[in-house]
Write an enzyme that holds these catalytic residues in place. Sequence first.
Site, short mmCIF file in Angstrom:
data_model
loop_
_atom_site.label_atom_id
_atom_site.label_comp_id
_atom_site.label_asym_id
_atom_site.label_seq_id
_atom_site.Cartn_x
_atom_site.Cartn_y
_atom_site.Cartn_z
N SER A 125 0.83 -1.20 0.00
CA SER A 125 0.00 0.00 0.00
C SER A 125 0.87 1.25 0.00
CB SER A 125 -0.89 -0.01 1.25
OG SER A 125 -1.45 1.25 1.50
N TYR A 149 -2.12 0.04 10.47
CA TYR A 149 -2.35 -0.67 9.22
C TYR A 149 -1.15 -0.52 8.29
CZ TYR A 149 -3.74 -1.28 4.37
OH TYR A 149 -3.76 -1.64 3.05
N LYS A 153 1.90 -3.32 6.78
CA LYS A 153 2.36 -3.50 5.40
C LYS A 153 3.87 -3.28 5.30
CE LYS A 153 -1.55 -4.29 3.19
NZ LYS A 153 -1.80 -5.58 2.52
#
Length: 336
Positions: A125, A149, A153
């Site tokens: 991402s 989050y 990643k």
Amino acid sequence: MKNVLVTGGAGYIGSHACVELLEAGYRVLVIDNLSNSKTDALERVGGITGKSLDFIRCDLLDRDKLRKAFDVFRPDTVMHFAGLKAVGESVEKPLLYYRNNVSGTVNLLDVMVDSGVRNLVFSSSCTVYGEPDTLPITEDSPLGAVNPYGQTKLTIEYMLRDVVASRPDWNVSVLRYFNPVGAHPSGEIGEDPLGIPNNLMPYITKVAVGELPELSVWGDDYDTPDGTCIRDYIHVVDLARGHIKALQKLATDPGLMVHNLGTGRGYSVKEVIAGFRRATGQDIPCRIAGRRAGDAPAVYADPSRAAAELSWTAEFDLDAMCADAWRWQQKNPEGY
């Protein structure tokens, strides 16, 4: 590399990737725990392509069941989409995100090692870049996630670097997505978020269909041409096709690859609203609200490396993104 195991394949991006894989002639096994997806998506993938795929309900934290899936299907490549992805929820429940996203990936990599599978396409991402100092964002821009989050990643990316450094026979593609929107042009599969959407496009479509009363525009006083935040929106079909290009590149034994998948063009919130109105003829009631904490004024990609190394460029424009998102919403007002 014809047998592809797709984790999270029943989800928004995973299901679109399955369409492209099947149409390109790959054999596909989807594993998904269905925590934020439904098997209806996979049935519709079969309807779109006229081809079948295999499915096993499996959580990546269940290592024994995951190993059995590898033993039965014998994949030679993995596309890894499975993961929790709501930024706000990750702030509230960071351990849930680290357990699911990071520990789940450790299990996946362990089983790949035991099964002799050395090819992986990983769904990363643009959140790994944090709040960028310069634009456009290249793959060499500084990394620094600003929420749990994004940190999951980035942690997985570092883990994959270490794996490739320790095992030279591994080939890994890290694809850093910008803002996926739209739906398959058939209107059969699309984004089906649980509850109130976190992202702009599904929120707009739910306002247009009457499910939500209005769109809140979070800030109109940013240092951008119209005062609203700018993001790089990419059609989900373009994104899925980027995965096919990355998969094909793995066959050349490139080691570790990192590519941005974006259009290289930023659209403001007001431009997206105007594009949706133009593409669909639907009015979108809006309310200007205060800024949200953590929203950068502008974020958009430099996708030139993907063009040069993967022969991939985004093809769909904003109007197509809006029209396809609206077609999906009209045909499926309550989702799957």
